[in-house]
Scaffold this motif. Sequence first.
Motif, mmCIF file in Angstrom:
data_model
loop_
_atom_site.group_PDB
_atom_site.id
_atom_site.type_symbol
_atom_site.label_atom_id
_atom_site.label_comp_id
_atom_site.label_asym_id
_atom_site.label_seq_id
_atom_site.Cartn_x
_atom_site.Cartn_y
_atom_site.Cartn_z
ATOM 1 N N GLU A 183 42.927 45.426 41.185
ATOM 2 C CA GLU A 183 41.720 45.842 41.890
ATOM 3 C C GLU A 183 41.848 47.213 42.565
ATOM 4 O O GLU A 183 40.839 47.868 42.828
ATOM 5 N N GLY B 299 46.900 41.710 41.315
ATOM 6 C CA GLY B 299 45.768 42.117 40.492
ATOM 7 C C GLY B 299 45.750 43.620 40.281
ATOM 8 O O GLY B 299 46.661 44.343 40.696
ATOM 9 N N HIS C 163 37.807 41.328 36.318
ATOM 10 C CA HIS C 163 37.807 40.010 36.949
ATOM 11 C C HIS C 163 36.444 39.681 37.543
ATOM 12 O O HIS C 163 35.932 38.559 37.413
ATOM 13 N N LYS D 222 41.845 37.143 42.252
ATOM 14 C CA LYS D 222 41.939 38.544 41.856
ATOM 15 C C LYS D 222 42.466 38.583 40.434
ATOM 16 O O LYS D 222 42.763 37.539 39.847
#
Length: 1029
Positions: free
Chosen positions: A981, A979, A959, A954
Amino acid sequence: MAGGNEWLHGYLEAILDVGSNNRSKKQGGKHRIARFDQDKQKKGKLFCPTKYFVEEVVYSFDESDLYKTWTKVIATRNTRDRNNRLENMCWRIWHLARKKKRIAWNDEQKLTTRRLEREQGRSDASDDLSGSSEGEKEQGDTNISESIKDSPNTNSDIQVWSDDEKSRNLYIVLISIHGLVRGENMELGRDSDTGGQVKYVVELARALANTKGVHRVDLLTRQISSPEVDYSYGEPVEMLSCPSDGTGSCGAYIIRIPCGPCDKYIPKESLWPYIPEFVDGALNHIANMARALGEQVAGGNPIWPYVIHGHYADAGEVAAHLSGALNVPMVLTGHSLGRNKFEQLLKQGRLSREDINATYNILRRIEAEELGLDAAEMVVTSTRQEIEEQWGLYDGFDLKLERKLRVRRQRGVSCLGRYMPRMVVIPPGMDFSNVTIQDSTEGDGDLKSLIGSDRAQSNRNIPPIWNEIMRFLTNPHKPMILALSRPDPKKNVTTLLKAFGECQALRELANLVLILGNRDDIEEMSTNSSSVLITVLKLLDKYDLYGQVAYPKHHKQSEVRQIYCLAAKTKGVFINPALVEPFGLTLIEAAAYGLPVVATKNGGPVDILKALHNGLLVDPHDQKAIADALLKLVADKNLWIECRKNSLKNIHRFSWTEHCKNYLSHIEYCRNRHSTTRHEIVPIPEEPMSDSLKDLEDLSLRFTIEGEFKFNGELDDAMRQKELVEAITKRMVSSNNNDSASHYPGRRQGLFVIATDCYNNNGEYTKSLRSTIKNVMQTGSTLGLGSIGYVLLTGSSLRETMEALKWCQVSPEEFDALVCNSGSELYYPWRDTSADTDYESHIEYRWPGENVRSTVTRLAKLEGGNEDDITEHVGLWSSRCCSYSVKSIANIRKTEDLHQRLRMRGFRCNIVYVRAASRLNVLPLYASRRQALRYLSIKWGIDLSKMVVFVGDKGDTDHEDLLAGLHKTIVLKSSVENGSEKLLHSENSFNKEGIATLSRDGPNISISEGSYGVHDLLAALNVAEIKSY
């Protein structure tokens, strides 16, 4: 209403009958079940009667009808089990219909909300622009552009392309990925991916290559080496044309790029995960071709593409990335558009939003089209309708705002960082070289002279396709109504057949010929195609049209012109009854043979018939209007002759010669607006040098980047001598210092790229970054000391990166390049950490800079959030990156949601959340970590397949972009704690999980488990088939 309920009751009874039959089959023994399973595996899918009847009930009847049927069943209920089950089933289906109606309402609400947001964004942009330029509303209505010749209002800056002095050796790249693309014997109609677009791009490539001033045209498509298709689709190169006076590698070529599993034919809806791989392969080809063409015709200077033209959404995304990597103007042609299709499917109500996306990958396609609009300098359309009614649905284009911005540019007034692509109407051309026109305006014996009135006589001079058609017809001498399309519901062939079957006068006067692609077995065709053909056969039987309708199973592409000739000889008519026709190339083809036409009033045919004056427009839903128009053209011979003469007189407007002149004229104008910079390629020495000469090699590299050039491209002698002395002196002084700080990217055999976003919850670096860098470098030394270079990709600023390297106890000079701020800055530590100014100018195009500063903070906050949820991080701002501190991710818009709102206001940016979502970087459109690698690949001459990218599982919101491509990817599991995300995908957006999943199963990725030490990394590289350099 009563009749409708009886039909409904019949459907419900049928469902019960199907259920009873299924239970009987289950009792029929194991042998029948085994045979059933074998048939299922053989066909891949089965017709489900129960599903069919339920869908007919849900989609064909109103909720009130279902309720009335239910009450009727209750009122007549008895003790029989069948009636009880019928009542229960009716109740369940009624609720299913109500649920479907609620879903349709929710989808409509989402569309309405999105339209309001788009209108608000465009209103904001107009308000910002309105105060500084008067009279804009009166100007700017002049050029959505038609052809140069026929548009007196076309911008005066555009000069018509001429043949007089265009010896410019241009290199043009066209891209069309999906379908089966080849130059001869095109299998048009084989499937939905191999249609008019394939014919268009092949003929465009040939026509451009034959235009004065164009040296070479490459048509890039996907290489397919599958037993399912002909071997020719696996050939890497296919020549389309080469001028008789051409030299070297001039002409037009199909270049097939490996992309995804080459042994499989993949439909366009499933190609998206392999797009990055195609981009990298195309980039390698273009770079090699630029060098080769430069050696041939430009004295060794690379010849970069004059333009990169993407066709359809998938190729548009490829072209956008290539345009950014090479800083070359991009052109986009949509052919058909996803957002229009999406809204139409939602209105039909048969599929939910989720089902539509699962079937067509429609959200992914729409995002690719939006990216194409972001990057395109020009969008080529076939009609005005495509601009106003289709492209107008997109966040990235608004016709009124585009006109306003164009007027401001013409007046020299700032556009405040906003941009809209230029829309140009250039109708597709046609190759008339094989068209032979015979006079058919007098007499009615043309066909009789060939086949005679005796059907038994020999037809030796007749083309085979004529015999194939005429064998269906009782009287082949009657005028032929010709329809030619693939068997697709959108082509509306069944309505045409009903119109013909129900008009007795038309049946007596004419025959109907349906050319509906090629087929062997209807059951083996796609669901849409087979359903259309089955309906056609049923209607033939219903209206007893045997002997009056021809529907041959096969035809070759080379025989299409003979079909048009046959229709013309019988004094027939061509019809295109499609529900919506984006352009209508078959109408131009028919007109070239002198055939009058009847066409749908929805879409491109409106403009075609306006130019040709050779037929009638009809409502495709009106059977009587279709029949009346056909009857009028067939029965009125004077009108037929007038339409034929107009066709032949005006058809030159749609020639490829005219198309190419208009096309190149508009591109020349676009290039004058596009600030292209020269892309230098560092020469790679063929033989190794001793250590004592390494600095001189480094000097050679520095000359190519920052030296002063003479007019002819050579270095000034005095400058060369001075630099040589300084380099040798420097070498003598620093001979006892650390030699490992000297780097020579032009000599590298490969690159190890570290892109692990190692942060904790607070966005601070973790110890895993230190161990990752040291282990990767030690692994590189094991594989090939000096032949491997190192690049660091990070979302942090240069200052933060240098502090992190100091904390990791790693010298910056160990790296060949540092890519900072998510790809907006590129530094060379071996050159005193100087910035690559070429890269800065390379990515600055369309960068709004300060104009977007306050807009981001306003748009990024969700309603109800606090003022300090996102604030400007001024200390980290640079000329190519606006940074913002994020305090609460719960009150901040996600990447794609924010991107959408910026697009609506005319801003073209790249948006990345970094450092565990504690910061937002807003960058130029062409800036990204992935694009920085492509830039270095070209500049240093290192093939992308020689790069290894080390990432976590991640990271920052970019990414996923680093996973797929030609490079090798090593995923270091557990190296990244936190991360970003959570701020990547919004509710209504696509996601790239498919890319990650397929990449993990692909040959270019390896996963390193555990501690990711040197031994683990070597094992992962071994899996990726990297053992040495």
